[in-house]
Design an enzyme around this catalytic site. Structure first.
Site, PDB file in Angstrom:
ATOM      1  N   LYS A 181     -13.908   0.499   3.592  1.00 14.88           N
ATOM      2  CA  LYS A 181     -12.908  -0.458   3.322  1.00 14.88           C
ATOM      3  C   LYS A 181     -13.298  -1.775   3.719  1.00 14.88           C
ATOM      4  O   LYS A 181     -13.310  -2.879   3.174  1.00 14.88           O
ATOM      5  CB  LYS A 181     -11.716  -0.083   3.884  1.00 14.88           C
ATOM      6  CG  LYS A 181     -10.440  -0.947   3.751  1.00 14.88           C
ATOM      7  CD  LYS A 181      -9.971  -0.968   2.514  1.00 14.88           C
ATOM      8  CE  LYS A 181      -9.238  -2.259   2.197  1.00 14.88           C
ATOM      9  NZ  LYS A 181      -8.196  -2.259   1.247  1.00 14.88           N
ATOM     10  N   CYS A 215      -5.518  -9.420   2.138  1.00 15.00           N
ATOM     11  CA  CYS A 215      -6.871  -8.840   2.537  1.00 15.00           C
ATOM     12  C   CYS A 215      -7.941  -9.262   3.068  1.00 15.00           C
ATOM     13  O   CYS A 215      -8.315  -9.304   4.196  1.00 15.00           O
ATOM     14  CB  CYS A 215      -6.969  -7.668   1.398  1.00 15.00           C
ATOM     15  SG  CYS A 215      -5.836  -6.477   1.253  1.00 15.00           S
ATOM     16  N   VAL A 220       0.871  -1.188   0.066  1.00 16.00           N
ATOM     17  CA  VAL A 220       0.026   0.001  -0.018  1.00 16.00           C
ATOM     18  C   VAL A 220       0.808   1.234   0.046  1.00 16.00           C
ATOM     19  O   VAL A 220       0.702   2.170  -0.909  1.00 16.00           O
ATOM     20  CB  VAL A 220      -1.103   0.050   1.294  1.00 16.00           C
ATOM     21  CG1 VAL A 220      -1.584   1.076   1.357  1.00 16.00           C
ATOM     22  CG2 VAL A 220      -1.886  -0.886   1.128  1.00 16.00           C
ATOM     23  N   PHE A 264     -16.338 -11.284  -9.709  1.00 11.80           N
ATOM     24  CA  PHE A 264     -16.060 -12.050  -8.466  1.00 11.80           C
ATOM     25  C   PHE A 264     -17.089 -13.131  -8.364  1.00 11.80           C
ATOM     26  O   PHE A 264     -17.690 -13.308  -7.356  1.00 11.80           O
ATOM     27  CB  PHE A 264     -15.966 -11.070  -7.377  1.00 11.80           C
ATOM     28  CG  PHE A 264     -14.633 -10.464  -7.017  1.00 11.80           C
ATOM     29  CD1 PHE A 264     -14.280  -9.891  -7.934  1.00 11.80           C
ATOM     30  CD2 PHE A 264     -13.902 -10.797  -6.138  1.00 11.80           C
ATOM     31  CE1 PHE A 264     -12.884  -9.087  -7.857  1.00 11.80           C
ATOM     32  CE2 PHE A 264     -12.729 -10.477  -5.645  1.00 11.80           C
ATOM     33  CZ  PHE A 264     -12.152  -9.548  -6.781  1.00 11.80           C
ATOM     34  N   GLU A 314      -7.427   2.083   1.097  1.00  5.39           N
ATOM     35  CA  GLU A 314      -6.753   1.942  -0.353  1.00  5.39           C
ATOM     36  C   GLU A 314      -7.544   0.677  -0.624  1.00  5.39           C
ATOM     37  O   GLU A 314      -7.867  -0.027  -0.166  1.00  5.39           O
ATOM     38  CB  GLU A 314      -5.238   1.880  -0.090  1.00  5.39           C
ATOM     39  CG  GLU A 314      -4.595   1.048  -1.241  1.00  5.39           C
ATOM     40  CD  GLU A 314      -4.566   2.427  -2.529  1.00  5.39           C
ATOM     41  OE1 GLU A 314      -4.377   3.309  -2.407  1.00  5.39           O
ATOM     42  OE2 GLU A 314      -5.342   2.054  -3.505  1.00  5.39           O
ATOM     43  N   PHE A 315      -7.931   0.673  -2.301  1.00  7.00           N
ATOM     44  CA  PHE A 315      -8.355  -0.067  -2.824  1.00  7.00           C
ATOM     45  C   PHE A 315      -7.718  -0.923  -3.863  1.00  7.00           C
ATOM     46  O   PHE A 315      -8.374  -1.847  -4.536  1.00  7.00           O
ATOM     47  CB  PHE A 315      -9.930   0.264  -3.515  1.00  7.00           C
ATOM     48  CG  PHE A 315     -10.626   0.921  -2.253  1.00  7.00           C
ATOM     49  CD1 PHE A 315     -11.559   0.052  -1.425  1.00  7.00           C
ATOM     50  CD2 PHE A 315     -10.820   2.174  -2.161  1.00  7.00           C
ATOM     51  CE1 PHE A 315     -12.436   0.819  -0.354  1.00  7.00           C
ATOM     52  CE2 PHE A 315     -11.455   2.841  -1.213  1.00  7.00           C
ATOM     53  CZ  PHE A 315     -12.267   2.208  -0.551  1.00  7.00           C
ATOM     54  N   LEU A 316      -6.605  -0.822  -3.896  1.00  2.94           N
ATOM     55  CA  LEU A 316      -5.749  -1.599  -4.921  1.00  2.94           C
ATOM     56  C   LEU A 316      -5.669  -3.029  -4.473  1.00  2.94           C
ATOM     57  O   LEU A 316      -5.675  -3.702  -3.795  1.00  2.94           O
ATOM     58  CB  LEU A 316      -4.109  -1.056  -4.978  1.00  2.94           C
ATOM     59  CG  LEU A 316      -3.274  -1.112  -3.742  1.00  2.94           C
ATOM     60  CD1 LEU A 316      -2.847  -2.380  -3.552  1.00  2.94           C
ATOM     61  CD2 LEU A 316      -2.422   0.000  -3.513  1.00  2.94           C
ATOM     62  N   THR A 329      -5.767  -0.423   6.420  1.00  2.55           N
ATOM     63  CA  THR A 329      -6.993  -0.857   6.620  1.00  2.55           C
ATOM     64  C   THR A 329      -7.055  -0.936   8.262  1.00  2.55           C
ATOM     65  O   THR A 329      -6.310  -1.885   8.833  1.00  2.55           O
ATOM     66  CB  THR A 329      -7.226  -2.218   6.112  1.00  2.55           C
ATOM     67  OG1 THR A 329      -7.221  -2.076   4.820  1.00  2.55           O
ATOM     68  CG2 THR A 329      -8.991  -2.699   6.394  1.00  2.55           C
ATOM     69  N   LYS A 336      15.282  -3.273   2.267  1.00  2.00           N
ATOM     70  CA  LYS A 336      14.284  -2.871   1.417  1.00  2.00           C
ATOM     71  C   LYS A 336      14.769  -1.360   0.914  1.00  2.00           C
ATOM     72  O   LYS A 336      14.718  -1.224  -0.269  1.00  2.00           O
ATOM     73  CB  LYS A 336      12.958  -2.781   2.294  1.00  2.00           C
ATOM     74  CG  LYS A 336      11.709  -2.493   1.150  1.00  2.00           C
ATOM     75  CD  LYS A 336      10.427  -2.203   2.140  1.00  2.00           C
ATOM     76  CE  LYS A 336       9.626  -3.680   2.567  1.00  2.00           C
ATOM     77  NZ  LYS A 336       8.552  -3.380   3.239  1.00  2.00           N
TER      78      LYS A 336
HETATM   79  C1  UDX Z   1      -8.373  -7.330  -2.624  1.00  2.00           C
HETATM   80  C2  UDX Z   1      -9.305  -6.485  -3.306  1.00  2.00           C
HETATM   81  O1  UDX Z   1      -9.758  -6.956  -4.697  1.00  2.00           O
HETATM   82  C3  UDX Z   1      -8.678  -5.292  -3.277  1.00  2.00           C
HETATM   83  O2  UDX Z   1      -9.592  -4.151  -3.585  1.00  2.00           O
HETATM   84  C4  UDX Z   1      -8.479  -4.586  -1.984  1.00  2.00           C
HETATM   85  O3  UDX Z   1      -7.931  -3.493  -1.621  1.00  2.00           O
HETATM   86  C5  UDX Z   1      -7.366  -5.760  -1.398  1.00  2.00           C
HETATM   87  O4  UDX Z   1      -7.966  -6.938  -1.168  1.00  2.00           O
HETATM   88  P1  UDX Z   1      -6.328  -8.511  -3.656  1.00  2.00           P
HETATM   89  O5  UDX Z   1      -6.146  -9.613  -2.248  1.00  2.00           O
HETATM   90  O6  UDX Z   1      -5.004  -8.363  -4.112  1.00  2.00           O
HETATM   91  O7  UDX Z   1      -7.351  -7.427  -3.596  1.00  2.00           O
HETATM   92  O8  UDX Z   1      -6.701  -9.656  -4.722  1.00  2.00           O
HETATM   93  P2  UDX Z   1      -8.142 -10.078  -5.482  1.00  2.00           P
HETATM   94  O9  UDX Z   1      -8.037 -10.096  -6.860  1.00  2.00           O
HETATM   95  O10 UDX Z   1      -9.269  -9.243  -5.045  1.00  2.00           O
HETATM   96  O11 UDX Z   1      -8.345 -11.661  -5.018  1.00  2.00           O
HETATM   97  C6  UDX Z   1      -8.426 -12.238  -3.927  1.00  2.00           C
HETATM   98  C7  UDX Z   1      -8.712 -13.522  -3.827  1.00  2.00           C
HETATM   99  O12 UDX Z   1      -9.881 -13.844  -4.073  1.00  2.00           O
HETATM  100  C8  UDX Z   1      -7.641 -14.366  -4.584  1.00  2.00           C
HETATM  101  O13 UDX Z   1      -7.335 -15.606  -3.774  1.00  2.00           O
HETATM  102  C9  UDX Z   1      -8.547 -14.941  -5.906  1.00  2.00           C
HETATM  103  O14 UDX Z   1      -8.176 -16.039  -6.260  1.00  2.00           O
HETATM  104  C10 UDX Z   1      -9.805 -14.883  -4.950  1.00  2.00           C
HETATM  105  N1  UDX Z   1     -11.001 -14.826  -6.002  1.00  2.00           N
HETATM  106  C11 UDX Z   1     -11.288 -13.566  -6.622  1.00  2.00           C
HETATM  107  C12 UDX Z   1     -11.936 -15.912  -6.320  1.00  2.00           C
HETATM  108  O15 UDX Z   1     -11.770 -16.980  -5.613  1.00  2.00           O
HETATM  109  N2  UDX Z   1     -12.867 -15.646  -7.219  1.00  2.00           N
HETATM  110  C13 UDX Z   1     -13.154 -14.533  -7.671  1.00  2.00           C
HETATM  111  O16 UDX Z   1     -13.927 -14.427  -8.570  1.00  2.00           O
HETATM  112  C14 UDX Z   1     -12.230 -13.485  -7.637  1.00  2.00           C
END
Ligand code: UDX
Length: 445
Positions: free
Chosen positions: A205, A261, A12, A250, A152-154, A122, A36
């Site tokens: 969040k 997260c 983040v 999703f 942050e939503f990245l 968060t 780092k």
């Molecule tokens: C997530 C949120 O998307 C992001 O907005 C927040 O800030 C941090 O958490 P991230 O953890 O990087 O981001 O990954 P993401 O792409 O959301 O996937 C999370 C998990 O869900 C992964 O293990 C992925 O495999 C799983 N997933 C995602 C599914 O099993 N099915 C889906 O349809 C989407």
């Protein structure tokens, strides 16, 4: 010019700092890990994130971005300090705020200048209020400090794009001045800015992450039922997705959500709700479904193999999702532990995650350069991550390379038609099993 400092050069903090520099600000990133910072000073990102290295170098060369471990010098005359430090999970599921309070204390003891502290990490509802009081109580100089929330939503793997082209910027403030400072900082991004109270911003969040986690657990629940009643989850989600209220995002079934997260944020919100005397039953259900879903492939494989002892097992994909080298809460970790404990020989392939996985399992796992090498002579294969390198494989390879082609796919990487044509025994999530009769007879116990 506003002097911006970022505390914490993790996912983040680093991405925020780099993107703020890219938007034209002058930014200093602070982290206490010397290795780092040494790496970053050479223009090398300590995390794998597409596009990040280029932006680090570009903005360092333009004199807009610098890195340091010397927090005192960095904080003392900062106008705005963003906190991007980690808030990991405590043993009981609550959020651990040690890094937040360490940074808050350092800020309070160093600043000699009025300052806006912005919490990006968060944090549970009410933390911004508490941190503001904490800093004010520990100030060493007579300065004005205010705390604002800016979650942050990245997502990992798309972090730079998600920040430069965010769907929205949420700012939680208690004063007009804090609103103006943050609005000015984010003006070059040209994204919708939503201003609200600090507690609402903190809640946005958690509610966003937990809603997405819930969506995944819901579809995994339905996928499991599809298997029981002979329906196909892919056809079901396609049918659902045409309703704009549901959408098509999703809804991919699999072996559960991992990462830094969703697992911690679902547990933190659940813990917090219980503390307040209100049980979030939906979030609790999402957590429970996810815990079980992790071991879904094992359950399937155990029906075909009495024991994994002495078997050669190919594992394709180690990271919690493609596009990242992060292994936090990756389903591969507990599954491989289970296989090794049962005396299996594990041969693993991952295009990016191997170096990190070696830190988890330095011995016991054989790491291969290609999927084909991992599959050579294997008794069975588990797919844990849907990397492009795996999804685009010709399925014939499983039959040609493996001793007995039993493939358990936790991410539905292949179509059932391809699996049938390849003549392998193929099981995935929420879809009918593909059986290659000859193979089944050969090894089924
Ligand atoms: C997530 C949120 O998307 C992001 O907005 C927040 O800030 C941090 O958490 P991230 O953890 O990087 O981001 O990954 P993401 O792409 O959301 O996937 C999370 C998990 O869900 C992964 O293990 C992925 O495999 C799983 N997933 C995602 C599914 O099993 N099915 C889906 O349809 C989407």
């Amino acid at each position: 010019m506003t002097k911006i400092v970022i505390a914490g050069a993790g996912y983040v903090g680093l991405v925020t700092g780099v993107c703020l520099a890219e938007a034209g600000h002058k930014v200093t990133c602070v982290d206490f890990i010397e290795d780092k910072i040494a790496l970053l000073e050479k223009g090398i990102s300590p995390i794998y994130e597409p596009g990040l290295n280029e932006l680090i170098r570009k903005n360092m060369n333009a004199d807009k971005l610098s890195f340091t471990t010397d927090y005192k010098n960095a904080y003392c005359d900062a106008d705005v300090i963003f906190l991007g430090v980690g808030t990991p999970e405590n043993e009981d599921g609550s959020a651990n705020l040690n890094f937040i309070y360490t940074a808050a204390r350092q800020i309070a003891e160093t600043i000699t200048h009025d300052c806006l502290v912005v919490i990006k990490s968060t944090v549970p509802m009410g933390t911004n209020d508490k941190v503001e009081v904490f800093i004010k109580n520990h100030l060493q100089h007579k300065v004005k400090v205010e705390v604002a929330s800016n979650p942050e939503f990245l997502a990992q793997g798309t972090a730079v794009r998600d920040t430069l082209h965010a769907s929205r910027i949420v700012i939680g403030v208690e004063s007009e001045q804090a609103k103006q400072v943050l609005t000015a900082i984010y003006a070059p991004f040209n994204q919708p800015i939503l201003t609200m109270s600090r507690r609402s911003a903190e809640m946005v969040k958690y509610a966003s992450n937990d809603f997405l986690a819930l969506k995944i657990s819901f579809i995994n629940d339905i996928a499991n039922l599809c298997e029981a009643v002979g329906a196909n989850i892919e056809e079901v989600t396609t049918g659902m997705s045409y309703d704009a209220r549901i959408g098509d995002k999703f809804l991919n079934p699999g072996i559960g959500y991992g990462g830094s997260c969703f697992p911690k944020d679902t547990k933190a919100l659940h813990w917090l709700s219980e503390e307040e005397g209100y049980v979030l039953r939906t979030v609790k259900a999402a957590i429970e479904v996810n815990e079980k879903q992790k071991f879904k492939l094992m359950k399937k494989a155990r029906k075909d193999f009495a024991s994994f002892q002495g078997l050669k097992i190919a594992v394709l994909g180690l990271t919690f999702k493609p596009g990242t080298d992060d292994l936090r809460e990756a389903p591969s970790i507990p599954n491989i532990r289970l296989l090794l404990n049962e005396g299996a020989q594990v041969y693993a392939y991952d295009p990016i995650g191997v170096e990190n996985f070696k830190k988890v399992y330095p011995t016991g796992v054989v790491y291969e350069e290609t999927p084909e090498e991992a599959l050579e002579d294997a008794d069975l294969c588990f797919i844990f991550t849907e990397w492009e390198e795996i999804k685009t494989m010709d399925m014939k390879v499983f039959r040609e390379k493996m001793k007995t082609p039993f493939v358990y796919d936790g991410r539905n990487c292949f179509s059932l038609t391809e699996a049938k044509a390849a003549g392998i025994n193929y099981q995935s999530i929420g879809r009918p099993e593909v059986k290659a009769a000859a193979v089944v007879e050969q090894v089924k116990v």
